[in-house]
Design an enzyme around this catalytic site. Structure first.
Site, PDB file in Angstrom:
ATOM      1  N   GLU A  98       0.993  -1.102   0.053  1.00 42.02           N
ATOM      2  CA  GLU A  98      -0.286  -0.083   0.034  1.00 42.02           C
ATOM      3  C   GLU A  98       0.742   1.296   0.144  1.00 42.02           C
ATOM      4  O   GLU A  98       2.024   1.282   0.689  1.00 42.02           O
ATOM      5  CB  GLU A  98      -0.840  -0.035   1.386  1.00 42.02           C
ATOM      6  CG  GLU A  98      -2.029   1.061   1.247  1.00 42.02           C
ATOM      7  CD  GLU A  98      -2.820   0.963   2.611  1.00 42.02           C
ATOM      8  OE1 GLU A  98      -3.564  -0.285   3.012  1.00 42.02           O
ATOM      9  OE2 GLU A  98      -2.980   1.716   3.108  1.00 42.02           O
ATOM     10  N   ASP A 100       0.334   5.253   0.650  1.00 40.60           N
ATOM     11  CA  ASP A 100      -0.867   6.188   1.398  1.00 40.60           C
ATOM     12  C   ASP A 100      -0.397   7.854   1.131  1.00 40.60           C
ATOM     13  O   ASP A 100       0.681   7.973   1.805  1.00 40.60           O
ATOM     14  CB  ASP A 100      -0.881   6.046   2.730  1.00 40.60           C
ATOM     15  CG  ASP A 100      -1.351   4.728   2.900  1.00 40.60           C
ATOM     16  OD1 ASP A 100      -2.168   3.960   2.025  1.00 40.60           O
ATOM     17  OD2 ASP A 100      -1.364   3.795   4.170  1.00 40.60           O
ATOM     18  N   GLU A 102      -2.632  10.449   3.342  1.00 44.70           N
ATOM     19  CA  GLU A 102      -3.782  10.774   4.180  1.00 44.70           C
ATOM     20  C   GLU A 102      -3.718  12.302   4.416  1.00 44.70           C
ATOM     21  O   GLU A 102      -2.665  12.640   4.914  1.00 44.70           O
ATOM     22  CB  GLU A 102      -3.964   9.893   5.599  1.00 44.70           C
ATOM     23  CG  GLU A 102      -4.140   8.605   5.278  1.00 44.70           C
ATOM     24  CD  GLU A 102      -4.428   7.861   6.405  1.00 44.70           C
ATOM     25  OE1 GLU A 102      -4.849   8.451   7.483  1.00 44.70           O
ATOM     26  OE2 GLU A 102      -4.437   6.499   6.373  1.00 44.70           O
ATOM     27  N   GLY A 196      -3.768  15.117  17.681  1.00 37.95           N
ATOM     28  CA  GLY A 196      -3.884  13.658  18.261  1.00 37.95           C
ATOM     29  C   GLY A 196      -5.173  13.254  19.044  1.00 37.95           C
ATOM     30  O   GLY A 196      -5.204  12.480  19.705  1.00 37.95           O
TER      31      GLY A 196
HETATM   32  C1  NAG Z   1      -3.749  21.316  13.518  1.00 43.01           C
HETATM   33  O1  NAG Z   1      -3.313  22.665  14.244  1.00 43.01           O
HETATM   34  C2  NAG Z   1      -2.211  22.610  15.016  1.00 43.01           C
HETATM   35  C3  NAG Z   1      -1.908  24.032  15.548  1.00 43.01           C
HETATM   36  O2  NAG Z   1      -2.853  24.616  15.895  1.00 43.01           O
HETATM   37  C4  NAG Z   1      -1.128  21.903  14.741  1.00 43.01           C
HETATM   38  O3  NAG Z   1      -0.250  21.663  15.776  1.00 43.01           O
HETATM   39  C5  NAG Z   1      -1.497  20.419  14.213  1.00 43.01           C
HETATM   40  O4  NAG Z   1      -0.376  20.083  13.722  1.00 43.01           O
HETATM   41  C6  NAG Z   1      -2.445  20.780  13.052  1.00 43.01           C
HETATM   42  N1  NAG Z   1      -2.647  19.537  12.143  1.00 43.01           N
HETATM   43  C7  NAG Z   1      -3.640  18.487  12.891  1.00 43.01           C
HETATM   44  C8  NAG Z   1      -3.981  17.522  11.992  1.00 43.01           C
HETATM   45  O5  NAG Z   1      -3.858  18.234  13.990  1.00 43.01           O
END
Ligand code: NAG
Length: 282
Positions: A98, A100, A102, A196
């Site tokens: 695979e 990817d 995403e 996260g």
């Molecule tokens: C979303 O925004 C924060 C900063 O505000 C960043 O730390 C993070 O990497 C960004 N992306 C995701 C998918 O969490």
């Protein structure tokens, strides 16, 4: 026929030939989410959407064994936190291969993460993540897989962001026997996708929609146990690597936009880093 008519019909013929090169009706099946996946504009546009009841997805009708595959995507705009748009090549069955992309959504104004991975014979754990140098929700941008027997290159607007070399000579399996289909799906992953998993999907903004156009496969098509490659002037991908200019661009991306590289995550590999990390310069 009057000269005008001849001109008009010539124009129509070339137009039809060009547009049939990437027609979503011909190339894809909508496989998940009922009406949430749609082919529009006579086959030149595809949209996926996600609401609280379901996401949606499509897959290519054909299987490929090596190729250069381009698609333009415009990702979910606004507050896309919790949504994931997966865009990938995958074989079927156990021990799958695979490749990817995403795209992990975020709150309005916060950056998407482009997550990449490579599975060979069922084993992955090869994540690299990037920010983009543009807002992927404002316009269409081209995301490409270049996959030949020597390497896999991930490209964004023709800029290489990641290379996975064929490491069979030092014991790392490489995808080269299992044909793959191209898939994409839009789904809810708010348990982990944004910061996260801290930021949840805001369902009051649903449905969330991603857009696809200009699919192009210069690829070897698998059929009945063998693959045949189009023999045309666009098959430079079959031996393509990185020239000096693309190495420079790859270094630029890795220096300024890469936010995670499994090869540098030493605590994850107490027994030593994966072999390909010790070999590859990227
Ligand atoms: C979303 O925004 C924060 C900063 O505000 C960043 O730390 C993070 O990497 C960004 N992306 C995701 C998918 O969490």
């Amino acid at each position: 026929m009057a000269p005008n008519l001849i001109l008009i019909s010539l124009f129509l013929c070339s137009f039809m030939a060009a547009s049939s090169a990437g027609n979503f009706y011909q190339d894809f099946d909508l496989i998940w989410g009922d009406h949430r996946a749609k082919i529009l504009s006579g086959g030149s546009l595809l949209t996926l959407s996600l609401d609280q009841a379901s996401g949606s997805g499509f897959q290519s009708k054909r299987q490929y064994l090596f190729g250069r595959i381009d698609m333009q995507l415009k990702l979910v705009a606004g507050n896309s936190a919790g949504t994931v748009t997966a865009y990938y090549l995958s074989s079927e069955g156990p021990n799958r291969d695979e490749i990817d992309f995403e795209f992990l959504g975020n709150l309005s104004g916060d950056p998407y993460i482009v997550h990449t991975n490579v599975y060979t014979q069922g084993k992955a754990d090869r994540e690299q993540q990037f920010y983009l140098w543009f807002d992927p929700t404002k316009d269409f941008h081209t995301y490409s897989f270049l996959w030949n027997p020597q390497r896999i290159i991930f490209l964004v607007d023709n800029i290489p962001i990641r290379v996975f070399d064929n490491g069979e000579s030092y014991g790392v399996p490489f995808p080269k026997r299992q044909p793959m289909k191209l898939y994409s799906s839009l789904w809810n992953a708010d348990q982990w996708a944004t910061k996260g998993g801290l930021v949840k999907t805001d369902w009051s903004k649903a449905p969330f929609t991603a857009f696809y156009r200009n699919f192009k496969a210069n690829a070897c098509v698998w059929s009945k146990g063998s693959s045949s490659c189009a023999n045309n002037k666009n098959n430079a991908w079959q031996t393509q690597g990185l020239d000096a200019n693309s190495r420079r661009r790859l270094r630029w991306v890795q220096k300024y936009f890469m936010i995670y590289n499994y090869c540098s995550d030493l605590k994850r590999f107490p027994e030593g880093r994966p072999r390909e990390c010790r070999r590859s310069r990227f």
